[in-house]
Design a protein around this motif. Structure first.
Motif, short mmCIF file in Angstrom:
data_model
loop_
_atom_site.label_atom_id
_atom_site.label_comp_id
_atom_site.label_asym_id
_atom_site.label_seq_id
_atom_site.Cartn_x
_atom_site.Cartn_y
_atom_site.Cartn_z
N HIS A 296 0.84 -1.21 0.00
CA HIS A 296 0.00 0.00 0.00
C HIS A 296 0.87 1.25 0.00
N ILE A 297 1.87 1.28 0.90
CA ILE A 297 2.75 2.44 0.98
C ILE A 297 3.50 2.64 -0.33
N CYS A 298 4.03 1.56 -0.89
CA CYS A 298 4.81 1.68 -2.13
C CYS A 298 3.93 2.11 -3.30
N THR A 299 2.72 1.59 -3.38
CA THR A 299 1.80 1.98 -4.46
C THR A 299 1.45 3.45 -4.37
N GLN A 300 1.09 3.89 -3.16
CA GLN A 300 0.66 5.28 -3.01
C GLN A 300 1.84 6.25 -3.04
N SER A 301 3.03 5.77 -2.74
CA SER A 301 4.22 6.63 -2.77
C SER A 301 4.97 6.52 -4.09
N HIS A 302 4.49 5.65 -4.99
CA HIS A 302 5.12 5.46 -6.32
C HIS A 302 6.59 5.08 -6.17
N CYS A 303 6.82 4.03 -5.38
CA CYS A 303 8.19 3.59 -5.15
C CYS A 303 8.23 2.07 -5.00
N GLY A 304 9.43 1.52 -4.83
CA GLY A 304 9.62 0.11 -4.55
C GLY A 304 10.25 -0.06 -3.19
N CYS A 305 10.62 -1.31 -2.85
CA CYS A 305 11.24 -1.54 -1.55
C CYS A 305 12.06 -2.82 -1.57
N ARG A 306 12.98 -2.90 -0.61
CA ARG A 306 13.73 -4.13 -0.34
C ARG A 306 13.62 -4.41 1.15
N VAL A 307 13.10 -5.58 1.47
CA VAL A 307 12.92 -5.99 2.86
C VAL A 307 13.73 -7.26 3.09
N TYR A 308 14.39 -7.35 4.24
CA TYR A 308 15.29 -8.47 4.51
C TYR A 308 14.66 -9.45 5.50
N GLU A 309 14.56 -10.70 5.08
CA GLU A 309 13.94 -11.73 5.92
C GLU A 309 14.61 -11.82 7.29
N GLU A 310 15.91 -11.74 7.32
CA GLU A 310 16.64 -11.89 8.58
C GLU A 310 16.37 -10.74 9.55
N ARG A 311 15.81 -9.64 9.05
CA ARG A 311 15.53 -8.48 9.90
C ARG A 311 14.11 -8.48 10.45
N LEU A 312 13.26 -9.40 9.99
CA LEU A 312 11.87 -9.42 10.46
C LEU A 312 11.82 -9.80 11.94
N PRO A 313 11.19 -8.98 12.79
CA PRO A 313 11.14 -9.30 14.23
C PRO A 313 10.07 -10.35 14.52
N ILE A 314 10.48 -11.48 15.07
CA ILE A 314 9.57 -12.59 15.34
C ILE A 314 9.79 -13.08 16.77
N ASP A 315 8.72 -13.16 17.53
CA ASP A 315 8.80 -13.62 18.91
C ASP A 315 9.02 -15.13 18.98
N TYR A 316 9.65 -15.58 20.06
CA TYR A 316 9.97 -17.00 20.23
C TYR A 316 8.71 -17.87 20.20
N GLN A 317 7.64 -17.44 20.90
CA GLN A 317 6.40 -18.23 20.92
C GLN A 317 5.80 -18.35 19.53
N THR A 318 5.93 -17.30 18.73
CA THR A 318 5.44 -17.33 17.36
C THR A 318 6.18 -18.39 16.55
N ALA A 319 7.50 -18.40 16.68
CA ALA A 319 8.31 -19.37 15.94
C ALA A 319 8.00 -20.80 16.37
N VAL A 320 7.84 -21.02 17.67
CA VAL A 320 7.54 -22.36 18.18
C VAL A 320 6.19 -22.83 17.69
N MET A 321 5.20 -21.95 17.71
CA MET A 321 3.85 -22.32 17.26
C MET A 321 3.83 -22.62 15.77
N ALA A 322 4.56 -21.84 14.99
CA ALA A 322 4.62 -22.08 13.55
C ALA A 322 5.24 -23.45 13.27
N GLU A 323 6.29 -23.79 14.00
CA GLU A 323 6.92 -25.09 13.81
C GLU A 323 5.96 -26.21 14.21
N GLU A 324 5.23 -26.00 15.31
CA GLU A 324 4.27 -27.00 15.78
C GLU A 324 3.17 -27.25 14.76
#
Length: 347
Positions: free
Chosen positions: A244-272
């Motif tokens: 949404h931001i990129c469309t309305q701002s007429h731009c692109g982006c680069r996002v890094y997977e390793e930088r995404l903040p993920i809580d421990y319980q979230t990771a455990v539940m996803a694995e489960e």
């Protein structure tokens, strides 16, 4: 004890639910009790208005959502929209459609959650309505807020080289929803005395059932004298909001997977649940964290903020919107978050 709503009637129910409410904001000149509320905002303020409609069976499931939690969440998600514009919520109106299967006590529980949220965030309830419903519970809340003139932040201001930041962590609310849906399925048809074991999963459940709006981030930005160039709250998933931001701002982006903040319980539940945690973080939704962009010159200030993570940067539009994986692979970001108008999807 169960009190039928019909014994009070529409106006009696409203009086009962709103009894004792006193305004705390000077901009609330007159609240509940007349045909309309009276608000007065100073000339140096911009007025912000947002509204949200929640329908039973579409946005919430009362099988596992307590009515008090539902009321709290219904109010907070509106506050979050005001904070996402760099504003402060001041007043709400609450309209409820209710069927005969609900009692006065049920509505008391719902309103207790709404009032608790308003007390916590300093927001006045200034009006609303109730009506009968033939399709379950419906809640519509309109929130009015204010922002200093010249300080409102929109979605369309991101520019090349801006830094992309996100508050808190991602995917927890979605994992909480998946846990609740799994337990609902497991317990279906079992004895009433069988109870699910949620020990060790309290955080992801709270993120789903009792989210909080990030006014603390707005305060930190103000104290650091940082004005974001674009901002949104994350209700439908990081990918969707970033696009949404990129469309309305007429731009692109680069996002890094390793930088995404993920809580421990979230990771455990996803694995489960045998789910990809990055996909959950990108597309889960209902996190109500703040996604914002800032000029590159503000990096040191952002790095010093609590609960804020730099996850990428803005590029030229022709570069597209890209996720850079941990192994260096690049993938186009897609809006795979929740779409309320898509058949078969429900929260």
């Amino acid at each position: 004890m169960r009190t039928e709503i019909a014994t009070l009637g529409e106006f009696g129910l409203i009086r009962h639910l709103t009894e004792g409410i006193a305004p705390v904001n000077p901009s609330t000149r007159y609240g509940i009790g007349d045909d309309a509320a009276v608000l007065a905002y100073p000339a140096d303020k911009e007025l912000l208005v947002t509204t949200d409609l929640l329908l039973e069976g579409v946005h919430f499931d009362l099988t596992y959502v307590p009515l008090k939690h539902l009321g709290y969440k219904a109010a907070v998600v509106n506050f979050s929209d005001i904070y996402a514009m760099n504003g402060t919520p001041r007043q709400i109106t609450v309209s409820i459609g209710v069927s005969k299967r609900f009692s006065v006590e049920d509505m008391e529980a719902l309103y207790a959650g709404i009032r608790l949220a308003c007390e916590a965030y300093g927001v006045d309830i200034v009006g609303g309505d109730t009506t009968s419903s033939f399709t379950g519970l419906a809640i519509s809340i309109t929130c009015i807020g204010e922002a200093q003139k010249g300080r409102v932040v929109y979605r369309n201001g991101a520019r090349e080289t801006d830094l992309i930041c996100v508050s808190g962590n991602l995917g927890a609310a979605y994992m909480g929803l998946q846990l609740l849906e799994r337990e609902k399925s497991v317990l279906k048809g079992n004895a009433d005395d069988v109870q699910p074991d949620f020990s060790g999963k309290e955080y992801i459940l709270e993120r789903q059932l009792k989210p909080e709006a990030r006014r603390d981030i707005i305060r930190q930005l103000s104290e650091a004298r940082v004005l974001p160039t674009a901002m949104m709250d994350i209700s439908d998933g990081l990918s969707s909001e970033l696009l949404h931001i990129c469309t309305q701002s007429h731009c692109g982006c680069r996002v890094y997977e390793e930088r995404l903040p993920i809580d421990y319980q979230t990771a455990v539940m996803a694995e489960e649940l045998n789910m990809n945690v990055t996909t959950c973080a990108l597309n889960g939704g209902e996190d109500y964290e703040l996604l914002f962009t800032v000029p590159i010159g503000d990096r040191d200030k952002v790095d010093a903020m609590q609960n804020v993570r730099l996850i990428g940067y803005i590029t030229k539009a022709e570069a597209g919107c890209t996720l850079v994986a941990r192994d260096g692979g690049e993938f186009a970001l897609k809006a795979q978050g929740w779409n309320p108008l898509q058949e078969g999807q429900a929260k």
